[in-house]
Design an enzyme around this catalytic site. Structure first.
Site, short mmCIF file in Angstrom:
data_model
loop_
_atom_site.label_atom_id
_atom_site.label_comp_id
_atom_site.label_asym_id
_atom_site.label_seq_id
_atom_site.Cartn_x
_atom_site.Cartn_y
_atom_site.Cartn_z
N ASN A 7 48.53 -32.98 -69.75
CA ASN A 7 49.19 -32.18 -69.80
C ASN A 7 49.89 -33.16 -69.89
O ASN A 7 50.62 -33.92 -69.30
CB ASN A 7 48.94 -31.53 -68.87
CG ASN A 7 50.67 -30.73 -68.50
OD1 ASN A 7 51.59 -31.23 -69.29
ND2 ASN A 7 50.83 -30.41 -67.36
N ARG A 93 48.68 -28.49 -72.57
CA ARG A 93 48.50 -27.65 -72.31
C ARG A 93 50.24 -27.58 -73.01
O ARG A 93 50.41 -29.09 -73.25
CB ARG A 93 49.26 -27.78 -70.97
CG ARG A 93 50.66 -26.98 -70.66
CD ARG A 93 51.19 -27.68 -69.32
NE ARG A 93 51.96 -26.16 -68.72
CZ ARG A 93 53.22 -26.95 -68.34
NH1 ARG A 93 53.45 -27.77 -68.07
NH2 ARG A 93 54.23 -25.64 -67.88
N HIS A 182 54.69 -19.95 -67.99
CA HIS A 182 53.78 -20.28 -66.40
C HIS A 182 52.09 -18.53 -66.66
O HIS A 182 50.82 -18.82 -66.67
CB HIS A 182 54.17 -19.19 -65.64
CG HIS A 182 54.69 -20.95 -63.99
ND1 HIS A 182 55.88 -20.28 -63.82
CD2 HIS A 182 54.34 -21.99 -64.22
CE1 HIS A 182 56.17 -21.21 -63.28
NE2 HIS A 182 56.03 -21.66 -63.57
N ARG A 243 66.32 -24.07 -60.16
CA ARG A 243 67.02 -23.30 -61.52
C ARG A 243 67.53 -21.64 -60.56
O ARG A 243 66.51 -21.05 -59.60
CB ARG A 243 65.75 -23.44 -61.95
CG ARG A 243 64.99 -23.99 -62.93
CD ARG A 243 64.00 -23.61 -64.22
NE ARG A 243 63.68 -24.44 -64.00
CZ ARG A 243 62.37 -23.92 -64.62
NH1 ARG A 243 62.17 -23.53 -64.77
NH2 ARG A 243 61.38 -25.45 -64.37
N GLU A 386 45.43 -24.10 -63.36
CA GLU A 386 45.79 -24.03 -64.80
C GLU A 386 44.74 -24.88 -65.60
O GLU A 386 44.31 -24.44 -66.84
CB GLU A 386 47.10 -24.77 -64.66
CG GLU A 386 48.03 -23.41 -64.67
CD GLU A 386 49.36 -23.89 -64.47
OE1 GLU A 386 50.28 -23.19 -65.47
OE2 GLU A 386 50.08 -24.87 -63.01
#
Ligand code: ADP
Length: 399
Positions: A7, A93, A182, A243, A386
């Site tokens: 990643n 990823r 996601h 956010r 993940e």
């Protein structure tokens, strides 16, 4: 045989090396602050005798190439990966796959070009992923490289869920639509939820709530994503660490017209200075709870807004799905914060959600059910993984 999951971020590379037989993690770690004098290498690995070892080192690392070279050298020195022939594939990823990628994809020149073309949609992420892919190809020549996209799982959304109500041309000519993110996490916890309930994933309806620093909700019908809260970018939807999530777009016009903010300032404001940190000054949920205990009203409001937004999405997705087999909490907050789960699921008995507060508050990691036995809709806590999902999808893609 082993599979390496990478990643690559703008200043970091995280990795996990899996043994394919049994999916155990042989080694994992990260290099952060790439490009700085005190870059940090962190490595954990399992020795032959089964003993767990750890190494932390600070030293200058100039770029992703050097970073990955060092990871590979350490994997060799520790015995985790002594020769390239042991490596079946490398899984990467990749945040944004646009409309081009519905599935994990073996990387060739066309895939690299497509990921590059998607940079305007993910300017912070896709360039770093490309760096990681190009360096890994150099360091492991001949080993298949696979891209696993955060957006891919959501490519099954119907047009009614992914289109914005703006003129058609913006979609046709400029790819303005909802993509969702996601996806790897939502797919992983959805599959685990199906396994926990003893039903096949493609016959399961789930609402998965990934609540970390970034947060998103997904409605899964018969194993496919049919709606998700993030949009063209990861800014839409739930309240997040920094956010804002959903906001009236006219607020942006107001900020531009009346306060003179330009697009960079608005980007900074909505992506980095809003959400929990904007509301109460911190984005760490544990710290928010500490402050609430001390009577901090801003922290209380931040948690209140976070959970109210989440409850609205939960209700909306129950309506989208009709029948729901389970609601799944995951991510740092979803897995650990009982209070968020209580506030989100509380008073939803008329909708079929009955939380077992004792189970919800029990100190326990791992996969667990926190709804009462008679709850028609089950509520589950499932730690996301993940990397494992990327590893498994990578191996599936190379056959
Ligand atoms: P990221 O999106 O960066 O991967 P994580 O999934 O690690 O984020 O989640 C980070 C969030 O999880 C932070 O808000 C953090 O405070 C919260 N968190 C982690 N552990 C706990 C805990 N024990 N209780 C409540 N919140 C927690």
């Amino acid at each position: 045989m082993k599979v390496l999951v990478l990643n690559a971020g703008s200043s970091s590379i995280k990795f996990q090396l899996f043994e394919i037989a049994g999916w155990s993690v042989v080694a994992s770690g990260s290099i952060s602050r790439i490009g700085e004098e005190d870059a940090l290498l962190n490595l954990r690995w399992i020795e032959d005798g089964g003993q767990s070892r750890q190494l932390d080192q600070h030293h200058p690392i100039v770029n992703h190439h050097v970073a990955l070279e060092q990871i590979v050298a350490h994997l060799r020195d520790t015995g985790a990966l002594t020769k390239q022939a042991e490596l079946k594939a490398v899984g990467h990823r990749v945040v944004h796959g646009g409309e081009a990628f519905h599935l994990p994809t073996v990387i060739d020149e066309d895939v690299i070009t497509a990921i590059r073309q998607m940079i305007p949609l993910a300017p912070l992420h896709n360039p770093a992923h490309l760096d990681g892919i190009l360096v890994a190809r150099e360091l492991f020549p001949g080993v298949p490289q696979v891209a696993v996209f955060d957006t891919a799982f959501h490519q099954t959304m119907p047009r009614t869920a992914y289109r914005y109500a703006i003129p058609d041309a913006f979609y046709r000519e400029h790819q303005v639509r909802r993509y969702g993110f996601h996806g790897t996490s939502h797919a992983y916890v959805g599959k685990r939820a199906a396994a926990m309930l003893g039903r096949s994933f493609d016959r399961g309806n789930f609402i998965t709530l990934h609540l970390g620093n970034g947060a998103s909700a997904t409605a899964i019908r018969n194993g496919s994503s049919v709606d998700t809260s993030m949009g063209m970018t990861p800014l839409e939807g739930l309240v997040m660490g920094t956010r804002c999530g959903d906001i009236d777009p006219a607020v942006l016009l107001y900020l531009m017209q009346h306060l003179g903010l330009d697009h960079q300032q608005i980007d900074q404001l909505l992506n980095r200075q809003s959400g929990l940190i904007g509301l109460c000054g911190v984005n760490d949920m544990r710290e928010i709870h500490r402050r609430i205990e001390q009577g901090d009203t801003k922290a209380e409001l931040a948690l209140g807004i976070f959970c109210h937004r989440l409850k609205k999405y939960l209700g909306a997705y129950m309506a989208v799905l009709g029948e729901v087999h389970a609601v799944v909490f995951t991510g740092g907050i979803g897995e650990n914060d009982a209070e968020t789960r209580t506030r989100t699921c509380g008073k939803l008995e008329p909708l079929g959600i009955v939380l077992d507060e004792t189970a919800n508050r029990a100190e326990s990691g791992g996969e667990r059910m926190i709804s009462s036995a008679e709850s028609p809709v089950k509520v589950l806590v499932i730690p996301t993984n993940e990397e494992l999902e990327i590893a498994q999808q990578t191996v599936e893609a190379v056959g």
